[in-house]
Write an enzyme that holds these catalytic residues in place. Sequence first.
Site: not given
Ligand code: NAD
Length: 256
Positions: A11, A88, A160
């Site tokens: 989302s 994701n 994490y």
């Molecule tokens: N942003 C970064 O710098 C970064 C770096 C490395 C890895 N990541 C990884 O990328 C992925 C996406 O990260 P992002 O930055 O877009 O995060 P974000 O927090 O913006 O989005 C995460 C999404 O996952 C959903 N979510 C969380 N828990 C959930 C659950 N239990 N069930 C279903 N949905 C759930 C949230 O509602 C949200 O829409 C994650 O796995 C994160 O660990 C992000």
Amino acid sequence: MRKTAIVTGGSRGIGFAIARQLMMDGYSVAILDINSPSDYRHNLDQLAEMGEDAFLYVQGDVRCAQDREHLIKETVDKFGGIHVLVNNAGIAPRVRRDLLEMTEESFDEVIATNTKGPLFLTQLVVKQMLKQGFCGKKRGTIVNISSLSAEVSSINRGEYCISKAGLSMLTTLLADRLAPEGILVHEVRPGIIATDMTMPVKAKYDALFEQGLLPINRWGTPEDIANAVSALVSDKFLYTTGCYVNVDGGLHIKRL
Ligand SMILES: NC(=O)c1ccc[n+]([C@@H]2O[C@H](COP(=O)([O-])OP(=O)(O)OC[C@H]3O[C@@H](n4cnc5c(N)ncnc54)[C@H](O)[C@@H]3O)[C@@H](O)[C@H]2O)c1
């Protein structure tokens, strides 16, 4: 035939960019997200506008077995099959604490979301894929969105790092188990990406970029990750499985 992709956590942020890119690539997309559809209405409207018949939003928690089963049923009912899964959805610890102060509650929450949920969702998706024939040159593709934290130590968010290292081993195990079935498994390791997740530490990273933190010295964008996923699920990587791609501006490079 139009292929179907499931994207968890779609989302907002990286997941939203992946969902949008896969729809642009011609996939029908089902999103599983814990958020109510009204929370990120403008994003979901954008996806629905790309094809009402090609988009499904299932509100649910990747940690919950019932919600995972519900997602599979809804997706197969609407689209007839599943060809791609992008694991994701992920969370950072609610509070960054030194390793010696990490709580069991935080450990359990982060592992359940980032490692255990994806494992058991993948089981269900693969069982569905195995009921289907090949679609083009493979039966299906799984992409795990892990993190540079699968390898890099951050002592104030150890849970994490452990969760992403676990997801990375899951990539290896699934790749080994599923290659004979015609299912390929990849991992993308984002670096520092501008999303809601990193907003609480924006000032810290802005300052580090000022000092030339990265070889490609800028914030990553959700689209940087989405483009990598788009390439990996295409037919361009048919002799590759169990690998990870760093999408991190070169952060993994050791520099003197
Ligand atoms: N942003 C970064 O710098 C970064 C770096 C490395 C890895 N990541 C990884 O990328 C992925 C996406 O990260 P992002 O930055 O877009 O995060 P974000 O927090 O913006 O989005 C995460 C999404 O996952 C959903 N979510 C969380 N828990 C959930 C659950 N239990 N069930 C279903 N949905 C759930 C949230 O509602 C949200 O829409 C994650 O796995 C994160 O660990 C992000």
